[in-house]
Enzyme design. Sequence first.
Site, PDB file in Angstrom:
ATOM      1  N   LYS A  83      -1.749   7.467  -4.943  1.00 44.49           N
ATOM      2  CA  LYS A  83      -0.875   7.037  -3.836  1.00 44.49           C
ATOM      3  C   LYS A  83       0.050   5.902  -4.302  1.00 44.49           C
ATOM      4  O   LYS A  83       1.265   5.943  -4.100  1.00 44.49           O
ATOM      5  CB  LYS A  83      -1.730   6.557  -2.649  1.00 44.49           C
ATOM      6  CG  LYS A  83      -0.936   6.100  -1.441  1.00 44.49           C
ATOM      7  CD  LYS A  83      -1.734   5.144  -0.533  1.00 44.49           C
ATOM      8  CE  LYS A  83      -1.443   3.688  -0.864  1.00 44.49           C
ATOM      9  NZ  LYS A  83      -1.998   2.693   0.062  1.00 44.49           N
ATOM     10  N   LYS A 121       3.298  -5.860  -6.374  1.00 42.73           N
ATOM     11  CA  LYS A 121       2.079  -5.048  -6.321  1.00 42.73           C
ATOM     12  C   LYS A 121       2.291  -3.682  -6.980  1.00 42.73           C
ATOM     13  O   LYS A 121       1.432  -3.201  -7.725  1.00 42.73           O
ATOM     14  CB  LYS A 121       1.660  -4.863  -4.862  1.00 42.73           C
ATOM     15  CG  LYS A 121       0.593  -3.816  -4.613  1.00 42.73           C
ATOM     16  CD  LYS A 121      -0.800  -4.307  -4.931  1.00 42.73           C
ATOM     17  CE  LYS A 121      -1.806  -3.178  -4.701  1.00 42.73           C
ATOM     18  NZ  LYS A 121      -3.187  -3.618  -4.738  1.00 42.73           N
TER      19      LYS A 121
END
Lengths: 294, 294
Positions: free
Chosen positions: A239, A171
Amino acid sequence: MKRIGFIGLGIMGFPMASHLLEAGYELTVYNRTTEKSMKLQEKGANVATSAAQVASESEVVFTMLANSDVVEDVIFGENGVVEGATDGLIVINCSTVSPESNIKLHDKLKESGIIFLDVPVTGSGVQANAGTLTFMCGGNHDVYEKCIPLFEAMGKKHFHMGDIGAGSYTKLANNTMLAINMMSLAEAIVMVAKCGIDPETFVEVVSGGGSKSAMAEAKTPKIVSRDFSPNFKTSLMLKDVNLALDLAKDISVVTPILALSKEILNIGVSMGVGEEDLCAIVKCYESWGMTKVR
Amino acid sequence: MKRIGFIGLGIMGFPMASHLLEAGYELTVYNRTTEKSMKLQEKGANVATSAAQVASESEVVFTMLANSDVVEDVIFGENGVVEGATDGLIVINCSTVSPESNIKLHDKLKESGIIFLDVPVTGSGVQANAGTLTFMCGGNHDVYEKCIPLFEAMGKKHFHMGDIGAGSYTKLANNTMLAINMMSLAEAIVMVAKCGIDPETFVEVVSGGGSKSAMAEAKTPKIVSRDFSPNFKTSLMLKDVNLALDLAKDISVVTPILALSKEILNIGVSMGVGEEDLCAIVKCYESWGMTKVR
């Protein structure tokens, strides 16, 4: 496995949980605010008053939450998953958190007889709604195989990437590409626009060759129509880029383009686009170039 | 228009000229070295001994050459296109050169009654062979329309982007994306490989979502099979990035990611991958990360 729990009913979690309901699972949900839970109750979900209750009524519990602090709190905190769990419970964390954090959760849950998979997804709210997410699984292969029907209820594709942590590795590398491909589009589209070229024709040209990207095709219509409503917020991209840079540091690989992309995202957030879609980063480039794409 | 000239029979020019022959045009070719010309002669082309001769025997002359110095020399030099041109000749420059250089060529040729289009292409030798290039045209719209059958003989798509220079603007912005999307893949694929993830499975995952790119799909098989034979050389990518950065400076737009990509390409060339395919830049990342994708 018929009794499924879902914790975290945000932009991603709500449609994911809805798809499980539609597929006929007995669903128990928990969310900090109750509005979304109530909407699912109307569709037939049980609404729990705590994560512990979700765990006690489920064989598999999904978590889709903002960051690792929230995930840890929901699992190990007061009235958390661990308190309600029966032996052999499977917890599947779809939140994007650091691989390190997922590996820690896995090891700690193992002591309580709870099985843990790290299964982040690619796709934003659009794909979650359409049921076209891709699941990237790290963890025990047999458990992954048992859970495939659940992934298929919510998404289009699913992959077993390796041991625990491998979902998150995948990811973060995926989102490395996402961030850099966004910058790629932003730099090029502002360049052509200032040259007087139609940006949509430009992307049509690009799509005929080696520069084709899903990012260019998805974001150009938003940019030219000045629709910066978030499918994926700039602040969340930042983030994830920070998590990817932490990973790069941990494993000693060098990612200079990602590092510079982080700085540009930082500028974007400080210029006020943090709550807008990722493609609003183009506004920084427009302001630097004293031009507008449209 | 039946009598077509072609100057420059390299990786791109040779297959492009071949397609014109196959489409039934009367083709006259010129190349500095004669080997490629002879191959086309076997297929029915006339071989000229100068650019001037090509011009005198053609209604439209294509140039596909390495850089603007060569283009200028072939057009304005001794025995060049201008010397052989009859009034109303159309010169179509498919070489990637600076927009400025194309605009200068256009203005200077106008004085001699020669019509000029800047029509760079996207695609490498693979697409040139397959006849799937995309043509990006800058210049007079009526002339562009007259030339469409020629573009269709050699490629899949063609676009009129605007006035003279617009073809080059489009091409440089396209190659901005090409360079940055390559870095995007290189940083991500080395990251996952060092995490023990299979790079091909990774790209399959990526292709299900917003990080999908033609670059990832085209280059990953080359990288994992260590096939760095050039479809598009790293040194030519660096040349184009430098042209794009010059353009960005001229029009006052800011392209920090492109600028850093240039530095990485510079490192690549100094590490010896200049004559290899663009995707050989991954070797720099492998050396920095003390790892190998495969």
